[in-house]
Scaffold this motif. Sequence first.
Motif, short mmCIF file in Angstrom:
data_model
loop_
_atom_site.label_atom_id
_atom_site.label_comp_id
_atom_site.label_asym_id
_atom_site.label_seq_id
_atom_site.Cartn_x
_atom_site.Cartn_y
_atom_site.Cartn_z
N UNK A 58 25.10 52.79 22.76
CA UNK A 58 24.44 54.00 23.24
C UNK A 58 25.42 55.08 23.66
N UNK A 59 26.72 54.87 23.35
CA UNK A 59 27.72 55.91 23.55
C UNK A 59 28.19 56.13 24.96
N UNK A 60 27.95 55.17 25.84
CA UNK A 60 28.36 55.34 27.23
C UNK A 60 29.80 54.90 27.49
N UNK A 61 30.37 54.16 26.55
CA UNK A 61 31.76 53.73 26.73
C UNK A 61 32.44 53.57 25.39
N UNK A 62 33.78 53.65 25.40
CA UNK A 62 34.57 53.44 24.19
C UNK A 62 34.71 51.94 23.94
N UNK A 63 35.29 51.58 22.80
CA UNK A 63 35.50 50.17 22.50
C UNK A 63 36.41 49.52 23.55
N UNK A 64 37.51 50.19 23.88
CA UNK A 64 38.45 49.64 24.86
C UNK A 64 37.81 49.54 26.24
N UNK A 65 37.08 50.57 26.65
CA UNK A 65 36.44 50.54 27.96
C UNK A 65 35.43 49.41 28.05
N UNK A 66 34.66 49.23 26.99
CA UNK A 66 33.69 48.15 26.99
C UNK A 66 34.35 46.79 27.07
N UNK A 67 35.39 46.60 26.26
CA UNK A 67 36.12 45.33 26.25
C UNK A 67 36.71 45.04 27.63
N UNK A 68 37.30 46.06 28.25
CA UNK A 68 37.94 45.85 29.55
C UNK A 68 36.93 45.58 30.65
N UNK A 69 35.68 45.98 30.45
CA UNK A 69 34.64 45.63 31.41
C UNK A 69 34.46 44.13 31.46
N UNK A 70 34.51 43.47 30.30
CA UNK A 70 34.40 42.01 30.27
C UNK A 70 35.53 41.37 31.09
N UNK A 71 36.75 41.89 30.90
CA UNK A 71 37.90 41.37 31.64
C UNK A 71 37.75 41.62 33.14
N UNK A 72 37.31 42.82 33.49
CA UNK A 72 37.20 43.20 34.90
C UNK A 72 36.16 42.36 35.62
N UNK A 73 35.05 42.06 34.94
CA UNK A 73 34.02 41.23 35.58
C UNK A 73 34.56 39.83 35.90
N UNK A 74 35.38 39.29 35.00
CA UNK A 74 35.97 37.98 35.29
C UNK A 74 36.95 38.09 36.45
N UNK A 75 37.70 39.19 36.50
CA UNK A 75 38.63 39.40 37.62
C UNK A 75 37.87 39.44 38.94
N UNK A 76 36.72 40.11 38.94
CA UNK A 76 35.91 40.20 40.15
C UNK A 76 35.37 38.83 40.56
N UNK A 77 34.97 38.05 39.57
CA UNK A 77 34.45 36.71 39.87
C UNK A 77 35.53 35.84 40.48
N UNK A 78 36.76 35.96 39.97
CA UNK A 78 37.86 35.15 40.50
C UNK A 78 38.25 35.60 41.90
N UNK A 79 38.12 36.89 42.20
CA UNK A 79 38.37 37.37 43.56
C UNK A 79 37.38 36.70 44.52
N UNK A 80 36.13 36.57 44.07
CA UNK A 80 35.12 35.90 44.90
C UNK A 80 35.46 34.43 45.12
N UNK A 81 36.27 33.86 44.20
CA UNK A 81 36.71 32.47 44.33
C UNK A 81 38.06 32.37 45.05
N UNK A 82 38.49 33.49 45.66
CA UNK A 82 39.73 33.54 46.46
C UNK A 82 41.00 33.60 45.63
N UNK A 83 40.91 34.05 44.38
CA UNK A 83 42.12 34.31 43.60
C UNK A 83 42.46 35.80 43.75
N UNK A 84 43.73 36.14 43.57
CA UNK A 84 44.14 37.52 43.77
C UNK A 84 43.50 38.45 42.74
N UNK A 85 43.40 39.72 43.06
CA UNK A 85 42.78 40.69 42.16
C UNK A 85 43.74 41.06 41.02
#
Length: 457
Positions: A276-303
């Motif tokens: 729907x044109x709200x993000x570029x390919x790289x931005x979309x891909x990095x969202x997947x990575x960022x969500x995992x980073x956030x989940x690991x922060x919740x598990x007490x791993x560094x950001x």
Amino acid sequence: MQKLSTETKLQQTVFQGIFFDADDAKALHMIADAFVPELERLKHASKASEPGKPGTPSQGEDKSPSCLLFGKEYDEVNRTLVGMLALKWIWKDDYEAFTRSQNKFVKLKPETFKRLRKLFKDGLREKADVFNLLTSTIINDLGKDPALADDVAKITGLPADAINHDMVIYEAAKAGIIPCIKRLDAKHKEELFLGLKLGSTLNGGQLAQAENVPGNLEGLLEMRGHRHAFDLKFLELILDVAGAAGHLDARCAKMMIEPVAQAYLTTHEVALDIIEGRSSLREGYDTVLTRRAEMLVEKDFRRLSVQDPEERALLRMLLMSRTADADQAELFSQAFDALPLSIRRKLVNGLNVDGYQDGKAILPYYMPAMFSEALENVSREPLSAKIEAMSSLMRFLTRVLDGTRPMPGKEGKVVERNLMFARTTIKSKEFREDPTVLDQLKIPPTPHVQHLLTNQS
């Protein structure tokens, strides 16, 4: 819908709206009667790549689908049919069946199950959509049948080992050699082909575990104006994951645990943002990575930040290894830090190429399975041995990436390299005792004709 004269019992029950009322065994028999040629191909498909031993009893009520139907275990038959049963469990809101033998520590949460169920309720708008989804699910892994790959190679002129199984299905469908597709009406056949075309360049599972690269997402741009076709393709992906451990345990959707489901829900959001044109390919891909980073922060791993190339590279490996807890994340972090600086730089460079307007990127096909094999092989070893093993896998991955690095402005392409050749070494006793044996394993040359995605716009 105009139906063939050879209408199956499955079609009748689906269009009467009573398929989901059948018990699992009856549903499986209807599916088997409707898709005879397709199931025969699945019997000959290459075995599942994930490690483990079958844990499903083959007697009584807990018979696996393939034992119930054919009296024998067939990995891909079980995986496919468990995925199809998962559709029943989701539609009937049977949370208990869907999660029956999942690991209690990562079990799918009821509220996440409801989110998955809403995708199906929203996407399956009419009875013909249900039959379309069953059809696309049964053919999803047909490309793993060597005979079909050979047939497609003859049609396309490409070597069989140069085409991944998703491309095999797409080319076979175009050639009209998958019988069940003929049962679909024109509208649903068009939607199926749009999904197959997308799947031939973008494997949603590879995105969810950062196995592929942003360049693989370009196919999503062709889904603009075809939202329903995308929805059906994504539902097929959910069922594929739900059945992914069906060869090990057919009693539930073993692999669709909470962290996996969250990753796929994120993938769905990312794909829609790109479509729907709200993000570029790289931005979309990095969202997947960022969500995992956030989940690991919740598990007490560094950001970790996708803006830092080293941290982004580590995040990709954490997703590839399906890391969902702080202990395993720390293990990978220490293994990464233990790499010689020159190797670490090459690894970081290779893991940060998009394959889209920045040169050649390597897709390390089956790297998640290699991480799984290694982690299982050294699971009882001390921490120091585990670190050495993961560092060895990272050195191997560095060689696979073959010196690639971001080259902004250069024509982008993605080269897929199948890493299953390393499985025997990685799961061996020799690797467990001395992980450096992997350093001696030669990487076969990429076939002259390879799965290339040229993506210039």
